[in-house]
Each structure stands twice: as C-alpha cells, then as structure tokens.
Design a protein around this motif. Sequence first.
Motif, PDB file in Angstrom:
ATOM      1  N   ILE B 187      16.424 -24.237  35.771  1.00  0.00           N
ATOM      2  CA  ILE B 187      15.989 -25.494  35.137  1.00  0.00           C
ATOM      3  C   ILE B 187      14.908 -25.153  34.119  1.00  0.00           C
ATOM      4  CG2 ILE B 187      14.961 -27.779  35.527  1.00  0.00           C
ATOM      5  CD1 ILE B 187      15.817 -27.536  38.491  1.00  0.00           C
ATOM      6  N   SER B 188      15.032 -25.708  32.929  1.00  0.00           N
ATOM      7  CA  SER B 188      13.953 -25.589  31.947  1.00  0.00           C
ATOM      8  C   SER B 188      13.225 -26.914  31.870  1.00  0.00           C
ATOM      9  CB  SER B 188      14.508 -25.256  30.560  1.00  0.00           C
ATOM     10  OG  SER B 188      14.530 -23.870  30.353  1.00  0.00           O
ATOM     11  N   THR B 189      11.910 -26.857  31.645  1.00  0.00           N
ATOM     12  CA  THR B 189      11.161 -28.110  31.558  1.00  0.00           C
ATOM     13  C   THR B 189      10.339 -28.166  30.282  1.00  0.00           C
ATOM     14  OG1 THR B 189       9.197 -27.249  32.658  1.00  0.00           O
ATOM     15  CG2 THR B 189      10.897 -28.186  34.070  1.00  0.00           C
ATOM     16  N   GLY B 190       9.996 -29.343  29.886  1.00  0.00           N
ATOM     17  CA  GLY B 190       9.117 -29.544  28.737  1.00  0.00           C
ATOM     18  C   GLY B 190       9.745 -30.470  27.705  1.00  0.00           C
ATOM     19  N   ASP B 191       8.966 -31.446  27.255  1.00  0.00           N
ATOM     20  CA  ASP B 191       9.443 -32.389  26.244  1.00  0.00           C
ATOM     21  C   ASP B 191       9.727 -31.708  24.923  1.00  0.00           C
ATOM     22  OD1 ASP B 191       9.523 -34.795  27.637  1.00  0.00           O
ATOM     23  OD2 ASP B 191       7.352 -35.087  27.416  1.00  0.00           O
ATOM     24  N   GLU B 192       9.166 -30.513  24.724  1.00  0.00           N
ATOM     25  CA  GLU B 192       9.331 -29.834  23.449  1.00  0.00           C
ATOM     26  C   GLU B 192      10.576 -28.938  23.403  1.00  0.00           C
ATOM     27  OE1 GLU B 192       7.548 -28.854  25.913  1.00  0.00           O
ATOM     28  OE2 GLU B 192       6.845 -26.797  25.802  1.00  0.00           O
ATOM     29  N   VAL B 193      11.281 -28.816  24.532  1.00  0.00           N
ATOM     30  CA  VAL B 193      12.388 -27.860  24.614  1.00  0.00           C
ATOM     31  C   VAL B 193      13.710 -28.550  24.297  1.00  0.00           C
ATOM     32  CG1 VAL B 193      13.557 -26.188  26.100  1.00  0.00           C
ATOM     33  CG2 VAL B 193      11.096 -26.596  26.361  1.00  0.00           C
ATOM     34  N   VAL B 194      14.497 -27.936  23.383  1.00  0.00           N
ATOM     35  CA  VAL B 194      15.801 -28.505  23.011  1.00  0.00           C
ATOM     36  C   VAL B 194      16.891 -27.458  23.273  1.00  0.00           C
ATOM     37  CG1 VAL B 194      14.806 -30.031  21.268  1.00  0.00           C
ATOM     38  CG2 VAL B 194      15.642 -27.767  20.582  1.00  0.00           C
ATOM     39  N   PRO B 195      18.144 -27.918  23.471  1.00  0.00           N
ATOM     40  CA  PRO B 195      19.246 -26.965  23.674  1.00  0.00           C
ATOM     41  C   PRO B 195      19.398 -26.045  22.467  1.00  0.00           C
ATOM     42  CG  PRO B 195      19.947 -29.203  24.201  1.00  0.00           C
ATOM     43  CD  PRO B 195      18.605 -29.310  23.539  1.00  0.00           C
ATOM     44  N   SER B 233       9.158 -36.154  33.072  1.00  0.00           N
ATOM     45  CA  SER B 233       9.442 -37.311  33.921  1.00  0.00           C
ATOM     46  C   SER B 233       9.601 -36.838  35.353  1.00  0.00           C
ATOM     47  CB  SER B 233      10.740 -37.996  33.452  1.00  0.00           C
ATOM     48  OG  SER B 233      11.444 -38.532  34.551  1.00  0.00           O
ATOM     49  N   TYR B 234       8.730 -37.292  36.224  1.00  0.00           N
ATOM     50  CA  TYR B 234       8.763 -36.835  37.612  1.00  0.00           C
ATOM     51  C   TYR B 234      10.109 -37.125  38.260  1.00  0.00           C
ATOM     52  CZ  TYR B 234       7.928 -36.245  42.522  1.00  0.00           C
ATOM     53  OH  TYR B 234       8.040 -35.841  43.821  1.00  0.00           O
ATOM     54  N   ARG B 235      10.618 -38.330  37.986  1.00  0.00           N
ATOM     55  CA  ARG B 235      11.857 -38.781  38.615  1.00  0.00           C
ATOM     56  C   ARG B 235      13.023 -37.857  38.253  1.00  0.00           C
ATOM     57  NH1 ARG B 235      13.411 -44.818  39.308  1.00  0.00           N
ATOM     58  NH2 ARG B 235      15.609 -44.580  39.828  1.00  0.00           N
ATOM     59  N   ASP B 236      13.138 -37.578  36.965  1.00  0.00           N
ATOM     60  CA  ASP B 236      14.173 -36.668  36.461  1.00  0.00           C
ATOM     61  C   ASP B 236      14.007 -35.267  37.052  1.00  0.00           C
ATOM     62  OD1 ASP B 236      15.668 -38.207  34.835  1.00  0.00           O
ATOM     63  OD2 ASP B 236      15.301 -37.003  33.017  1.00  0.00           O
ATOM     64  N   LEU B 237      12.764 -34.808  37.025  1.00  0.00           N
ATOM     65  CA  LEU B 237      12.475 -33.459  37.474  1.00  0.00           C
ATOM     66  C   LEU B 237      12.850 -33.311  38.946  1.00  0.00           C
ATOM     67  CD1 LEU B 237      11.181 -30.761  36.643  1.00  0.00           C
ATOM     68  CD2 LEU B 237       9.005 -31.644  37.473  1.00  0.00           C
ATOM     69  N   PHE B 238      12.451 -34.273  39.745  1.00  0.00           N
ATOM     70  CA  PHE B 238      12.744 -34.204  41.172  1.00  0.00           C
ATOM     71  C   PHE B 238      14.250 -34.224  41.414  1.00  0.00           C
ATOM     72  CE2 PHE B 238      13.523 -36.101  45.331  1.00  0.00           C
ATOM     73  CZ  PHE B 238      12.820 -35.211  46.128  1.00  0.00           C
ATOM     74  N   ALA B 239      14.949 -35.092  40.690  1.00  0.00           N
ATOM     75  CA  ALA B 239      16.406 -35.199  40.861  1.00  0.00           C
ATOM     76  C   ALA B 239      17.093 -33.876  40.508  1.00  0.00           C
ATOM     77  CB  ALA B 239      16.952 -36.330  39.984  1.00  0.00           C
ATOM     78  N   HIS B 240      16.650 -33.250  39.405  1.00  0.00           N
ATOM     79  CA  HIS B 240      17.238 -31.964  39.002  1.00  0.00           C
ATOM     80  C   HIS B 240      16.940 -30.879  40.040  1.00  0.00           C
ATOM     81  CE1 HIS B 240      18.039 -33.689  35.039  1.00  0.00           C
ATOM     82  NE2 HIS B 240      18.694 -32.587  34.724  1.00  0.00           N
ATOM     83  N   CYS B 241      15.701 -30.850  40.514  1.00  0.00           N
ATOM     84  CA  CYS B 241      15.312 -29.825  41.496  1.00  0.00           C
ATOM     85  C   CYS B 241      16.147 -29.965  42.759  1.00  0.00           C
ATOM     86  CB  CYS B 241      13.823 -29.948  41.850  1.00  0.00           C
ATOM     87  SG  CYS B 241      12.721 -29.457  40.519  1.00  0.00           S
ATOM     88  N   ARG B 242      16.335 -31.211  43.190  1.00  0.00           N
ATOM     89  CA  ARG B 242      17.053 -31.452  44.430  1.00  0.00           C
ATOM     90  C   ARG B 242      18.508 -31.027  44.316  1.00  0.00           C
ATOM     91  NH1 ARG B 242      16.521 -37.118  47.627  1.00  0.00           N
ATOM     92  NH2 ARG B 242      16.988 -36.265  49.700  1.00  0.00           N
ATOM     93  N   LYS B 243      19.116 -31.383  43.179  1.00  0.00           N
ATOM     94  CA  LYS B 243      20.522 -31.025  42.957  1.00  0.00           C
ATOM     95  C   LYS B 243      20.681 -29.500  42.909  1.00  0.00           C
ATOM     96  CE  LYS B 243      24.143 -31.751  39.418  1.00  0.00           C
ATOM     97  NZ  LYS B 243      25.315 -31.717  40.302  1.00  0.00           N
ATOM     98  N   ALA B 244      19.800 -28.855  42.162  1.00  0.00           N
ATOM     99  CA  ALA B 244      19.880 -27.394  42.035  1.00  0.00           C
ATOM    100  C   ALA B 244      19.686 -26.734  43.403  1.00  0.00           C
ATOM    101  CB  ALA B 244      18.823 -26.894  41.048  1.00  0.00           C
ATOM    102  N   LEU B 245      18.769 -27.271  44.183  1.00  0.00           N
ATOM    103  CA  LEU B 245      18.475 -26.678  45.487  1.00  0.00           C
ATOM    104  C   LEU B 245      19.681 -26.758  46.420  1.00  0.00           C
ATOM    105  CD1 LEU B 245      16.229 -25.433  47.245  1.00  0.00           C
ATOM    106  CD2 LEU B 245      15.662 -27.752  47.985  1.00  0.00           C
ATOM    107  N   VAL B 246      20.347 -27.913  46.399  1.00  0.00           N
ATOM    108  CA  VAL B 246      21.511 -28.099  47.277  1.00  0.00           C
ATOM    109  C   VAL B 246      22.635 -27.139  46.892  1.00  0.00           C
ATOM    110  CG1 VAL B 246      23.355 -29.719  47.871  1.00  0.00           C
ATOM    111  CG2 VAL B 246      20.958 -30.489  47.812  1.00  0.00           C
ATOM    112  N   GLU B 247      22.807 -26.941  45.594  1.00  0.00           N
ATOM    113  CA  GLU B 247      23.975 -26.195  45.128  1.00  0.00           C
ATOM    114  C   GLU B 247      23.747 -24.690  44.964  1.00  0.00           C
ATOM    115  OE1 GLU B 247      25.698 -29.995  42.540  1.00  0.00           O
ATOM    116  OE2 GLU B 247      25.051 -28.190  41.482  1.00  0.00           O
ATOM    117  N   SER B 248      22.515 -24.226  45.118  1.00  0.00           N
ATOM    118  CA  SER B 248      22.205 -22.824  44.811  1.00  0.00           C
ATOM    119  C   SER B 248      21.625 -22.110  46.021  1.00  0.00           C
ATOM    120  CB  SER B 248      21.187 -22.748  43.671  1.00  0.00           C
ATOM    121  OG  SER B 248      21.527 -23.616  42.617  1.00  0.00           O
ATOM    122  N   ASP B 249      21.569 -20.773  45.925  1.00  0.00           N
ATOM    123  CA  ASP B 249      20.910 -19.960  46.954  1.00  0.00           C
ATOM    124  C   ASP B 249      19.429 -19.767  46.642  1.00  0.00           C
ATOM    125  OD1 ASP B 249      23.336 -19.273  48.464  1.00  0.00           O
ATOM    126  OD2 ASP B 249      23.900 -18.258  46.618  1.00  0.00           O
TER     127      ASP B 249
END
Lengths: 407, 407
Positions: B187-195, B233-249
């Motif tokens: 996961i990458s974070t930061g409002d300044e980061v773009v694809p 955004s805390y909400r977004d960040l938490f949702a991404h972390c949770r999804k990644a955690l479930v699906e990854s080692d």
Amino acid sequence: MKEFFQVLDIDTVLAFKTRFPKVESEVVQLDQALGRVLADNIVAGGDIPGFNRATMDGFAVQAASTFGASEQNPAYLTIAGSVNMGQAPGFSIGPGQAARIATGGMLPPGADCVVMVEHTDTIDDSTVEIHRSQAPGQNMVAGNEDVSKGQRVLAKGRRLRPQEIGILAACGYGELMVYRRPRVGIISTGDEVVPIDTVPEPGRIRDINSHALAALLRDNGAEPVFYGIVGDSYRDLFAHCRKALVESDMVLISGGSSVGMRDLTLDALQALEQSRILVHGISIRPGKPTILAQCGSKAFWGLPGHVASAMVVFMVVVRPFLEHLCGQTAIPPLRVSARLTRNLVSVQGRVGFVRVRLVHQDGEYWAEPILGQSGLIHTMVEADGLVAIDMNCEGLEKGELVEVRLI
Amino acid sequence: MKEFFQVLDIDTVLAFKTRFPKVESEVVQLDQALGRVLADNIVAGGDIPGFNRATMDGFAVQAASTFGASEQNPAYLTIAGSVNMGQAPGFSIGPGQAARIATGGMLPPGADCVVMVEHTDTIDDSTVEIHRSQAPGQNMVAGNEDVSKGQRVLAKGRRLRPQEIGILAACGYGELMVYRRPRVGIISTGDEVVPIDTVPEPGRIRDINSHALAALLRDNGAEPVFYGIVGDSYRDLFAHCRKALVESDMVLISGGSSVGMRDLTLDALQALEQSRILVHGISIRPGKPTILAQCGSKAFWGLPGHVASAMVVFMVVVRPFLEHLCGQTAIPPLRVSARLTRNLVSVQGRVGFVRVRLVHQDGEYWAEPILGQSGLIHTMVEADGLVAIDMNCEGLEKGELVEVRLI
C-alpha cells in the motif's frame, strides 16, 4: 582420436562473441521488467520531483529571514499560510514570512529552505519563532535534484534491479523496451544417459546436464528449450542439432565425454549449414574439450560431458556470450577476497578454475578448495565460487589472498 | 506528534521474526524450482553414479597387474573384451586382464582402475601394453563417490541454485516440495502520490515506492500484490489495510512521510484485529520511523516514505523476515571488502547505512559513498551496496577497509 585444432585461451574465445547478433527487443510492463535488459536509453521527460520539496515537517521560509537567529535571539516570522500536501500553494513567501509545510510538501514560490518544526515555536496563528539560522536549500530537495528533464537516466544495456524499476516508475514508464529473452536449445548426448524420471539400470546415469544447464540459462535471463537425449547415432544427433539450431538463438550440446561421442558431435556441428568451427579446445581446466561452432548467425556450443566441467565452462565462457546476445552491457563478475585454506598447484598451460567454499571467520572470508573430480555434481553443490589459477603462476599458497568469482 | 514508543536496535527487531509462521509448502516441477526453498530434506534413493565409472578413455584393469610397469618395462595384459557405453559389461577382469572402456563407461567387476589410452599401446586384438604403474581408483569414480544411498543430499530450507537443480536431477526428483511464495500486500500512502501512468500536477509525485518494493519482493522470492494509493483518510486507510491483511501473508505500507500521515498509519495498524505494535522506531539511518505490527500471525510493516529509506529498511530488516516466512535457512548477506574513498561520520545512537558505488581499481575494490538525501531514487540507482557504520564507532576513515553488503 581427432586432434584439437588449436587450443585457444579464454580471451581469444570471448572475443568471438561480437560475431553474433543481439536478439530483438520487445515491450514489457514495468512490473515484468525486473532482471531484463534495457533496449533503449531512458530519458527523463520532466524534472523529478518536479518542484521544491520539503524533506522535513516545519516552516518554508527564505533563508535570509533566519540569518542570525538562535535560541537566545529568535527570528519572528509571519505565517502566510499552510501548504496542503499534493497541491501547489496558492501564495508565495517573501522576506519575514513563513508557511506551514509537511514532509513531501511543495515549497511556495519565494521560499528557499525549510526550518524543522523542532527549531520553531508557534506563538499564535500568525507568528512563528525561529531558533536556528538556516542555509538556503536546507531540509528540501530542489525540483530537479533527483532527475533533470532530458537527462539520460538509464543507458541501453542495463540489467534492471529493483532500484532501476523505481526510477522507471518515477519517470512514468509503465512499459518499456527490453531485449527478448534468448531461446537456448539444450541437447544431451550419450548412450548411458537416461531421463531423470527413469531409474537408471547399471551403467546408466540420469541426465543431470540438461537440467543444470537449463537452470543456469534461466538464472542468466535466457529461456531453455529441451531437445532431449541423443545416443551414439550420427543420424539422430545431426537431426537433433539441426532442429535445435533452427528453433533457437543458441544451442548447448553436452555429454559425449567419450572420444567417440565427441568426434560424432564435432562431425555433426561441422555438417550443419554455414557452419564453421571457431573453437575446439580452450586452455582452461576443467573445460578443455569445449567446442564452439558458428552456424550462420548462431553460436553452437559443444560442452564437456562432466557436469562440473560443463557448468564451469558455462559460467566462465558461455555466460559472456549470453550477456552479449541479451544486449547487456558487459559487467565484470563480482569478486570476493578470501584467503586460501590450502596450497593450490597451477595446471601447466591452462587456467585452472578451482571450486571453493566460502567460510567467514574472524572478519574475513576463507576459500576452502573442494576436492573431487569434475564429474561429481556434489562438488558444485558444496561450492560458493571459483578461484582462477593463472597458467603462468607457480601456484597459490595457503593463506594467500585470492579473488573468488561467485557462482 | 506522537512519541516513538522506544527506538529498538536492529537485532531486537530481527528477533521478532520467529513470532511469524512459515508459509505452507507446495509441489513444483524441477524445472520451475530454481530460486525456490526446499520444504523437505532430500535423501538419495540410491548411489550416484551407481557403478564404478571411468573418467578417461582407456583400459579397465586391476591396478596390481600394472605395478612396476613403465615405458621401458611395460606390462602385457590380455584384452578380455570391450565395455559398451550404457551397459553392464557381461564379463569380469582378473589379474593380467584388461577391458577397453570409454569415459563414462562401467568398469567390469574385478577392475579397480583405468589406464589412460595415452599410456597404452594395443599390440593386437588380444594384447595391450601398459606403460604406467597405476594406483587403485585412478581415472574412475567409485559407485557412491558422488552421492551415497540414504545420504541427506540437501537440507530443508535450502534455496535452490543451478547446481542444486543438478543434484536433484541426479537423484531423480522430477518434482519436489518447496515453500509457497509468500503473498505480500503493498500500500502506498500520501495525498501527493499519483499512479505512474499519470502526469503529476505541481506538488505531486509518481508512486515510486510500490514498484520498487514490488521488485524487491520478487527478487526475494515473494509475490507482490498491489493495493493502490491511499490519501489522507483514516477510513480509506483502515479499509485498505484490512483488505490487504486478509489477503496477504505480510503487508508493506509506505509513504506517509509527514507526521500526520505517519500518525494515521499507526492508528490504522493499532486498530486492526489482534494487532500489537512490536516496533515503532529502529536505531538505523535511514529508516528510523519504521513500524512493525503483529496482526494475528501476520507482520504488517510501516516503512518510511522516502524511497531510499524504504528500500534500505527492506534490505536490512524486512528481508530476513521474508526469508523466515519462505522457510529459508538464514544466510548472512554476502560482503565484499573495499576501501573507502572518503571519510564517513557515524550517526549518534544509530547504525548508519551508507549507499556506495563499487569501483575496481588496481586489484581491489573502492567504495565511493553516494551523496544525496534518502528521498532521491537516483542515489539507489548509482549504488552497488551499503556500508554499515556502527553507532559506537567514531566514524570511518578514507582508505579504511570496510565490508560492503551488496544490493
């Protein structure tokens, strides 16, 4: 037994590589590009980061506004605004002004440094106390400090490590041109060789060479193609060689360690279209009975049958050809300094490559020569590297510092 | 700004790795096994080569029949037959007898060495002259000389190089058990980061970290899974972390170099189920603001935002965890000795990792420190390795011999 034409030294053999053309290039996605070789120079389309960027949390200011400031004698600056992350600030900074900024933020026009938050005291919404004198450029990177627009970021021929993938991402290369993986045909020879899923009858052994060579090819960015095992039949051998030659960019034939099989291999290579034997014997040990034929624009190698010999020849001689085919800029193999644990004798008229195990002890590496003939695969499994003994040297002594080429 | 819990030293952090279980194992074909890690010990089912095998072309004899033989005083032996390659000879060799044999052939029962053809003269169909006295075992390998039946050939946890593939082929392993590649979420974070396929507007930068970390993961036998870029955004960040955690080692989150984003990341990690912050700050430079959370049985890393910091932390700290997950026996990283081209100062209370370029000159390596902040990817592209400066050392001097950890 046919005579060796003339045994050549390694450098002479390696010089033949320029006779063979590079493979074509192809487009790959960035996330498939690790380990591949660039087929184009990479030129930056813009500056990176592209704006003056804070590397600390604090206040963007003009350095001159802080000159002389200290804990005892702070400078008082007016807070002109806050920089939002990921946005160009809509204001500029003049003398006596400051802007709140977080790491990664864009400095407003006029600001030329950042004061770390630890060296400030915010008095109220509009005033900040600065406790340090700053130099221009502190706690920031300039807009073109990482990469300048138009700069050649990576040169054609570079093999891509993770950091190269990183800079390609920074430059926006979602896909790029790399050299195609060379297809390399592998043929094993010998009436005694059986496929690895067979239990060998007495007198037979499994086909170690095909699989060890395939792994070496993969490790070096090539795609191995198996053409099976051929027995002591000229007709079969020639047919296999021809098919492999047509379908591959390079061919490795190995085994046939007996004189009869070696002669048969030489005959088959000579009979291929547009074939010319460039090398028949190299002054190295192990690996002397190596053959290199040029068949049209393709290299066809006859490698020794003993597995450790075949692998050493691959590492020392074939690999540079493969790098050339892959378009890779030649990089000398990495060498680790180590002390020998025992004396090594030189081989008259040949460069010796001795398999060694590396042991780290008391802050330095020791190279422990591995005993055993070149037909024994376990000698390669125990080895971490090779030590070269020059043919003109008297031998190497226990305790002497040598360079180990990692394998 | 939240306080660091307590900055830990590297060894303390690395010791946490045993809290995390290895991934499961899976079956792979031998030709897909290069670079994978063995999940079972490999035990030889039979001797290799399995029979007494000639390593030279010549005559198989009893050594005793040659004792005292020389050019002047040859021994005359009776030719009892010829060994066909790949077949068990149908006869045995007694005193005074010899059998024609080619390299790779099976010695007949009774024979205990091979006389090279160069040291013989064939008188007629039934008689050969021997010009050398031979010792038992010369020019042959014994039936169990490479591998003995029942021997542990390779140990569980071994990462497979080409030579290991070779010995597995020799033992008939067409398929084998290896540890599965760990899936690692990014996961990458930061409002300044773009694809990376976006042209960044002023104040924004492309997502270098995701791609550089993915390449590092691939380079170390793991499978990266991208979970995109998350803003402030805390909400977004938490949702991404949770999804990644479930699906990854394992999960790597990076970026968020500003204090605000770092705090948000810490909050999100703490809020995950069964989460415990093990590390919040490591006494290294770059890389101090590294976070490690244990979430159930999985490691969740908060890496620094600066790309060179994130990469150094990966190489020095995350990689050993990954090796542990992959079941790999820990191997200390390879170190190359080099002399420093300039003085380096130590960092108070932290182990410094300095990026260096290796230059080979006059038979030794020189390590040239690369200047530039840790936010600059080009500093990694120019680097060949890292030099560690211990926190208790006064600094390193120009010309001093240092160990370079290759990157």
